[in-house]
Design a protein around this motif. Sequence first.
Motif, mmCIF file in Angstrom:
data_model
loop_
_atom_site.group_PDB
_atom_site.id
_atom_site.type_symbol
_atom_site.label_atom_id
_atom_site.label_comp_id
_atom_site.label_asym_id
_atom_site.label_seq_id
_atom_site.Cartn_x
_atom_site.Cartn_y
_atom_site.Cartn_z
ATOM 1 N N MET A 1 0.851 -1.173 0.000
ATOM 2 C CA MET A 1 0.000 0.000 0.000
ATOM 3 C C MET A 1 0.889 1.225 0.000
ATOM 4 O O MET A 1 1.826 1.324 0.776
ATOM 5 N N SER A 2 0.577 2.172 -0.854
ATOM 6 C CA SER A 2 1.350 3.404 -0.840
ATOM 7 C C SER A 2 0.931 4.247 0.347
ATOM 8 O O SER A 2 -0.239 4.253 0.751
ATOM 9 N N ALA A 3 1.876 4.942 0.915
ATOM 10 C CA ALA A 3 1.583 5.806 2.067
ATOM 11 C C ALA A 3 0.577 6.887 1.698
ATOM 12 O O ALA A 3 -0.287 7.243 2.501
ATOM 13 N N GLU A 4 0.658 7.391 0.468
ATOM 14 C CA GLU A 4 -0.263 8.451 0.035
ATOM 15 C C GLU A 4 -1.701 7.951 -0.014
ATOM 16 O O GLU A 4 -2.623 8.646 0.415
ATOM 17 N N GLY B 1 -3.014 5.376 1.649
ATOM 18 C CA GLY B 1 -3.452 5.124 3.021
ATOM 19 C C GLY B 1 -3.808 6.406 3.739
ATOM 20 O O GLY B 1 -4.811 6.478 4.458
ATOM 21 N N GLN B 2 -3.009 7.453 3.540
ATOM 22 C CA GLN B 2 -3.281 8.739 4.177
ATOM 23 C C GLN B 2 -4.560 9.360 3.621
ATOM 24 O O GLN B 2 -5.335 9.973 4.358
ATOM 25 N N LEU B 3 -4.791 9.182 2.327
ATOM 26 C CA LEU B 3 -6.012 9.704 1.705
ATOM 27 C C LEU B 3 -7.253 9.085 2.347
ATOM 28 O O LEU B 3 -8.212 9.789 2.683
ATOM 29 N N VAL B 4 -7.244 7.788 2.551
ATOM 30 C CA VAL B 4 -8.377 7.109 3.185
ATOM 31 C C VAL B 4 -8.537 7.588 4.626
ATOM 32 O O VAL B 4 -9.651 7.884 5.076
ATOM 33 N N HIS C 1 -7.813 -1.464 9.869
ATOM 34 C CA HIS C 1 -6.834 -1.799 8.840
ATOM 35 C C HIS C 1 -7.162 -0.991 7.594
ATOM 36 O O HIS C 1 -8.324 -0.754 7.291
ATOM 37 N N THR C 2 -6.152 -0.603 6.854
ATOM 38 C CA THR C 2 -6.338 0.100 5.595
ATOM 39 C C THR C 2 -5.547 -0.640 4.524
ATOM 40 O O THR C 2 -4.406 -1.035 4.755
ATOM 41 N N ALA C 3 -6.161 -0.826 3.363
ATOM 42 C CA ALA C 3 -5.485 -1.475 2.247
ATOM 43 C C ALA C 3 -5.781 -0.677 0.981
ATOM 44 O O ALA C 3 -6.819 -0.033 0.876
#
Length: 80
Positions: A1-4, A6-9, A68-70
Amino acid sequence: MSAENGQLVTDFCNAWSRRDVDEILSYLAEDCFYHNIPMKPCVGHDRIRKFIEPFLKGAQSASFDIKHTASSGNQKGGQI
């Protein structure tokens, strides 16, 4: 997962706590398909606004407990 991604979500979920419909919609593409089960799906900012605005106006708070974020792929324009 890209950090960007994940941060957007995370930012989108946190926007709900401010109960600002314009801010929430800013995270969604204009043709977004929004489905809050068991209600009927909404497509597009206008219909999504009509759906979530009454909930947020009547709420004292709104929040998500993110466990959790994916993500997969790249989001364009900073939208979900």
